[in-house]
Scaffold this motif. Structure first.
Motif, PDB file in Angstrom:
ATOM      1  N   LEU A 518     -51.386  88.733  40.211  1.00 45.50           N
ATOM      2  CA  LEU A 518     -49.934  88.605  40.118  1.00 45.50           C
ATOM      3  C   LEU A 518     -49.311  89.707  39.254  1.00 45.50           C
ATOM      4  O   LEU A 518     -48.108  89.896  39.256  1.00 45.50           O
ATOM      5  CB  LEU A 518     -49.564  87.235  39.536  1.00 45.50           C
ATOM      6  N   ASP A 519     -50.144  90.395  38.457  1.00 45.92           N
ATOM      7  CA  ASP A 519     -49.605  91.437  37.574  1.00 45.92           C
ATOM      8  C   ASP A 519     -49.835  92.852  38.113  1.00 45.92           C
ATOM      9  O   ASP A 519     -49.262  93.813  37.630  1.00 45.92           O
ATOM     10  CB  ASP A 519     -50.268  91.358  36.181  1.00 45.92           C
ATOM     11  N   ILE A 523     -47.584  96.107  37.030  1.00 48.03           N
ATOM     12  CA  ILE A 523     -48.118  97.043  36.031  1.00 48.03           C
ATOM     13  C   ILE A 523     -48.303  98.439  36.622  1.00 48.03           C
ATOM     14  O   ILE A 523     -47.965  99.443  35.989  1.00 48.03           O
ATOM     15  CB  ILE A 523     -49.457  96.515  35.468  1.00 48.03           C
ATOM     16  N   SER A 524     -48.762  98.496  37.878  1.00 49.00           N
ATOM     17  CA  SER A 524     -48.963  99.845  38.414  1.00 49.00           C
ATOM     18  C   SER A 524     -47.617 100.551  38.587  1.00 49.00           C
ATOM     19  O   SER A 524     -47.515 101.761  38.415  1.00 49.00           O
ATOM     20  CB  SER A 524     -49.801  99.848  39.687  1.00 49.00           C
ATOM     21  N   LYS A 525     -46.556  99.754  38.873  1.00 50.04           N
ATOM     22  CA  LYS A 525     -45.221 100.370  38.982  1.00 50.04           C
ATOM     23  C   LYS A 525     -44.777 100.898  37.617  1.00 50.04           C
ATOM     24  O   LYS A 525     -44.226 101.991  37.498  1.00 50.04           O
ATOM     25  CB  LYS A 525     -44.208  99.334  39.484  1.00 50.04           C
ATOM     26  N   TYR A 544     -50.053  91.941  30.239  1.00 47.37           N
ATOM     27  CA  TYR A 544     -50.590  91.571  31.551  1.00 47.37           C
ATOM     28  C   TYR A 544     -51.816  90.701  31.382  1.00 47.37           C
ATOM     29  O   TYR A 544     -52.335  90.534  30.273  1.00 47.37           O
ATOM     30  CB  TYR A 544     -50.909  92.816  32.393  1.00 47.37           C
ATOM     31  N   ARG A 545     -52.231  90.155  32.512  1.00 46.59           N
ATOM     32  CA  ARG A 545     -53.440  89.339  32.475  1.00 46.59           C
ATOM     33  C   ARG A 545     -54.582  90.122  33.123  1.00 46.59           C
ATOM     34  O   ARG A 545     -54.338  90.895  34.046  1.00 46.59           O
ATOM     35  CB  ARG A 545     -53.230  88.052  33.279  1.00 46.59           C
ATOM     36  N   SER A 657     -42.330  80.353  32.458  1.00 50.16           N
ATOM     37  CA  SER A 657     -43.484  80.007  33.302  1.00 50.16           C
ATOM     38  C   SER A 657     -43.269  80.457  34.742  1.00 50.16           C
ATOM     39  O   SER A 657     -44.016  80.094  35.629  1.00 50.16           O
ATOM     40  CB  SER A 657     -43.752  78.511  33.227  1.00 50.16           C
ATOM     41  N   GLY A 658     -42.232  81.274  34.906  1.00 50.32           N
ATOM     42  CA  GLY A 658     -42.008  81.866  36.237  1.00 50.32           C
ATOM     43  C   GLY A 658     -41.524  80.848  37.254  1.00 50.32           C
ATOM     44  O   GLY A 658     -41.659  81.038  38.451  1.00 50.32           O
ATOM     45  N   LYS A 659     -40.939  79.758  36.763  1.00 52.89           N
ATOM     46  CA  LYS A 659     -40.562  78.714  37.731  1.00 52.89           C
ATOM     47  C   LYS A 659     -39.053  78.669  37.985  1.00 52.89           C
ATOM     48  O   LYS A 659     -38.559  77.716  38.544  1.00 52.89           O
ATOM     49  CB  LYS A 659     -41.011  77.339  37.188  1.00 52.89           C
ATOM     50  N   ILE A 660     -38.373  79.750  37.542  1.00 52.30           N
ATOM     51  CA  ILE A 660     -36.907  79.721  37.733  1.00 52.30           C
ATOM     52  C   ILE A 660     -36.591  79.789  39.226  1.00 52.30           C
ATOM     53  O   ILE A 660     -37.220  80.537  39.974  1.00 52.30           O
ATOM     54  CB  ILE A 660     -36.216  80.839  36.934  1.00 52.30           C
TER      55      ILE A 660
END
Ligand code: ADP
Length: 812
Positions: A518-519, A523-525, A544-545, A657-660
């Motif tokens: 998911l990261d 991250i690469s961007k 990042y994870r 938590s990314g749930k928006i």
């Protein structure tokens, strides 16, 4: 033919035979039988002598000669026998007649040594030299009747002596050439004085042996134009390597100045000039004197001249080479001196024979010696710090021992009594050995490395400190060479990506696959952006994870780094550190979950509370209970405030938590703004909230959340500006977006705080704000909401005058 058989004519070989056969009666001398005794005697003596003798008798000096004289007569024999001297030797008669006459007149003998005559006896006019006497022949009465001539030819000796003189002078004078060119320019100058033997000469310099061209460098006795009239067999001489004779030059060279030489067959000899290793480097051409016999000895002589010239030129070339070499040596010595000075080196020299030690001024200063001092090695050793002395002694002994190769390299400290500060030096040197492996010289340099050492020590300490603190902080490091495309990870960094090996790692095979799925894209961007100087200035700061490649473990990482660029702003290196933040992150997640859960739990009782209040309010209105109505209104207001707060926390935890979730609907922004102004005005009695004339713009967005953003900005404007001020809202369409702004006349915001305001929990700390309550999440949530809609949020502010917060959203 008559044949005389008189006793005085007997013997005498061919000459005698000629005398006997001669027709004397046809001459004024008459019949030999009647010749007087004195002449008979003389003839007899002459014929029987082995020494060249001629006699002259009678009115015209009639010639008699013996066999030995034939060499002198050359081709004239036998024709000249019995001829008057004038006829026999017409070429020399004018010269010698006075001598003959003098002998006749005085009766005195004449002796001439090495007298030169130009005579023709072998078909050409020849330069000859004779040593001769002319003596009187007297009769019984003492009257002089004839001339007795004993003669010896010295042509060969005279010419030879002259030639030797020339060769000697050549060898003496030509040794002073200093360059090859000098030799080629002046080698034949001396020949000007010896025109007699070498009437003209040419000197060519030839490059590259057979294939090369020859260039005329010098000409004597002949002009360059005249030389060019002959096609000289230069190549032939080079190829054959021997002298080549050229004849008939008088026909080729126009207006050649014979300068007194008989105009005859003009010859020259073309001789290759050799240098040391037998290389032909030039050609010497020598003209031959037409009056000297072009025999082997003449050629040999000219070849000797050529040899001398070659040797002289060789000398010049050698001198030049030597000079160049010594110049080079001098130059490199100078260079060495410069280098020694530039590097601040001390130089030292140990004479193994005396065991005395000396050095340059600098070194002596270090050792506390006077500039002209020379000391025993042991004395020098005393200046070396005690703890270093044994190893220095050992190193010197090793370098000077046979078969060691002579290398010497050691570092030690000098403690000089005149200089209290110890000096650390690096000594390098070399011992030289003779054939018997005995040391002939031991010398080298000394470099002061005190400063270097100090820096190195400091550097080592700093490095150690950095290493320790890195270890303490459990920081991992990464280093990417963007030019070579390689990447280095230290042990810690590897650990954070779940890697235990020490093999090579790469961005493509280890970093990207190691990121949580998911990261990865995010991250690469960000990294790609960090490589663009204009956008990020190379700054990189992310979380990042990772999912361990070997252990499949999930880890949260905070990475901070910097990209370095070359002069074309191209990224060349990317370095930074990584830190595990899994625990913090998990705590935060737990905290968020807790806030979310609490907020959620609080919402339910609050909702029923609000419902009861509304029911009570309706009843109170029916009962017209004014106190209850106003109290319940206040309660509802507080419930609304609390509800907004709880909503904020709930949103925060969802966001984290990314749930928006955005509930997109189409609506009119200006209408929403109006509604909110109305609501806000209800609860705000301290400020005047106004709306500027507004465009009607439809957008597709989450109406509640955008409402929250506007409410937030208004409530901040109220919170952070003094009572009685105006809060002004504006809304306008710009291109394909809508821009909303909230302006206040408050305290304003310092430039350094501008960007940070949108960070989570950030609050400006000041005496102004310490009594204003808040959590620092309002602007953070607003920014997140706007960005989730693909919009932008920013502010403009001036301290003490006020702030304007803007946000823009894409409009349909
Ligand atoms: P809170 O207001 O709850 O502290 P916010 O996220 O809304 O949190 O705001 C963060 C900080 O930004 C505030 O603490 C305040 O210092 C500053 N701030 C926000 N709006 C304004 C404003 N209109 N004028 C001056 N300062 C402001």
């Amino acid at each position: 033919m008559a044949g005389y058989n008189l006793h005085f004519m007997k013997g005498g070989g061919d000459a005698g035979a000629q005398i006997r056969a001669h027709n004397w009666e046809g001459t004024p001398l008459g019949d030999p039988a009647n010749w007087p005794a004195y002449i008979r005697m003389s003839i007899s003596v002459c014929l029987n002598s082995n020494f060249p003798i001629s006699l002259y008798w009678g009115p015209d000096y009639y010639l008699f000669y013996n066999d030995a004289y034939r060499i002198i007569a050359g081709d004239k024999h036998p024709d000249i026998m019995g001829k008057p001297r004038k006829e026999a030797w017409p070429e020399a008669w004018e010269e010698v007649k006075p001598q003959f006459d003098a002998v006749m007149a005085t009766g005195n003998s004449i002796r001439n040594k090495d007298r030169r005559f130009l005579i023709t006896r072998f078909g050409f006019i020849e330069e000859c030299y004779f040593d001769y006497t002319l003596s009187p022949i007297a009769d019984e009465e003492g009257n002089i009747r004839g001339v007795f001539n004993a003669v010896m030819e010295t042509t060969y000796q005279v010419i030879n002596e002259r030639r030797n003189r020339l060769l000697q002078r050549l060898s003496l004078q030509l040794h002073n050439f200093q360059t090859l060119e000098h030799g080629y320019h002046e080698a034949t100058t001396l020949l000007r004085e010896f025109k007699h033997d070498i009437p003209f000469s040419l000197l060519y310099k030839c490059d590259d042996g057979l294939s090369g061209t020859c260039l005329l460098k010098q000409s004597e006795g002949i002009s360059e134009e005249q030389a060019a009239q002959v096609s000289w067999p230069l190549r032939e001489a080079i190829i054959s390597g021997v002298a080549v004779t050229v004849k008939g030059l008088q026909e080729k060279i126009v207006d050649f100045d014979f300068a007194g030489m008989p105009v005859d067959d003009l010859q020259a000899i073309v001789i290759p000039i050799r240098q040391g290793d037998n290389n032909i480097t030039g050609i010497f051409i020598a003209g031959l004197n037409t009056s000297i016999r072009p025999d082997e000895s003449y050629k040999l002589f000219l070849e000797s001249v050529a040899f001398q010239i070659g040797a002289a030129i060789s000398n010049g070339a050698n001198f030049e080479r030597e000079k160049l070499r010594s110049d080079q040596i001098k130059f490199s010595e100078d260079q060495l001196q410069f280098a020694i000075d530039a590097a601040g080196l001390g130089t030292w020299d140990l004479d193994p024979a005396t065991n005395r030690f000396t050095g340059n001024k600098r070194l002596k200063g270090w050792f506390g010696l006077l500039p002209d001092a020379e000391i025993e090695l042991t004395e020098a050793l005393n200046v070396i710090a005690e703890q270093d002395r044994p190893s220095v002694i050992a190193a010197i002994a090793q370098a000077m021992s046979a078969g060691s190769g002579g290398s010497y390299h050691i570092e030690y400290t000098i403690i000089n009594p005149l200089d209290p500060i110890p000096r650390i030096v690096r000594a390098k040197g070399k011992a030289l050995f003779d054939a018997d492996q005995k040391v002939t010289r031991f010398s080298g340099t000394l470099q002061d490395i005190t400063a270097e050492r100090k820096t190195l020590d400091a550097l080592e300490r700093a490095y150690e400190q950095a290493r320790l603190s890195k270890e303490a902080a459990q920081l991992g490091t990464f280093d990417m060479d963007l030019v070579k495309g390689t990447m280095e990870w230290d042990e810690r960094c590897r650990l954070l990506f779940g890697i235990s090996h020490n093999d090579k790692v790469s961005y493509e095979d280890d970093f990207l696959p190691g990121l949580h799925v998911l990261d990865r894209e995010r991250i690469s961007k960000i990294i790609q952006k960090a490589f663009i100087k204009a956008e990020t200035n190379g700054d990189y700061d992310v979380e990042y994870r990772t999912v361990g490649i070997e252990d499949q473990q999930l880890r949260w990482i905070r990475a901070k780094g910097k990209v370095f660029f070359n002069e074309h702003n191209e990224p060349v290196r990317f370095v930074g550190s990584v830190l595990e933040i899994t625990n913090e992150k998990q705590n935060e997640i737990r905290k968020n979950d807790f806030i979310g859960m609490v907020s959620h739990e609080l919402k339910t009782p609050l909702t029923s509370l609000k419902a009861y209040v509304q029911v009570l309010n309706a009843r109170s209105k029916k009962e017209e209970n004014a106190f209850a109505i106003s109290s319940l209104n206040k309660v509802e207001l507080q419930i609304n405030k609390m509800s907004a707060l709880i909503n904020g926390f709930l949103n925060l935890s969802r966001l984290e938590s990314g749930k928006i979730h955005l509930n997109l609907v189409e609506f009119n922004v200006d209408e929403l703004i109006k509604e909110i102004i109305e609501e806000s005005s209800l609860v705000t009695s301290t400020h005047k909230i106004t709306l500027m004339p507004c465009d009607s713009v439809m957008i597709r967005a989450d109406r509640d959340k955008i409402g929250q953003v506007i409410t937030n900005l208004i409530s901040n404007a109220v919170k952070y500006s003094p009572r009685g001020r105006v809060v002004e809202l504006n809304c306008q369409r710009t291109g394909d977006s809508v821009q909303v702004s909230v302006r206040d006349e408050g305290m304003g915001i310092r430039p350094q705080d501008k960007d940070k305001l949108f960070e989570r929990f950030y609050r400006v700390e000041s005496t102004h704000t310490e009594h204003i309550s808040g959590f620092g999440i309002g602007l953070y949530l607003s920014a997140e909401i706007v960005q989730h809609h693909g919009g932008k949020i920013w502010l403009e502010s001036e301290k003490g005058i006020g702030s304007t917060f803007f946000f823009s959203l894409p409009a349909g």
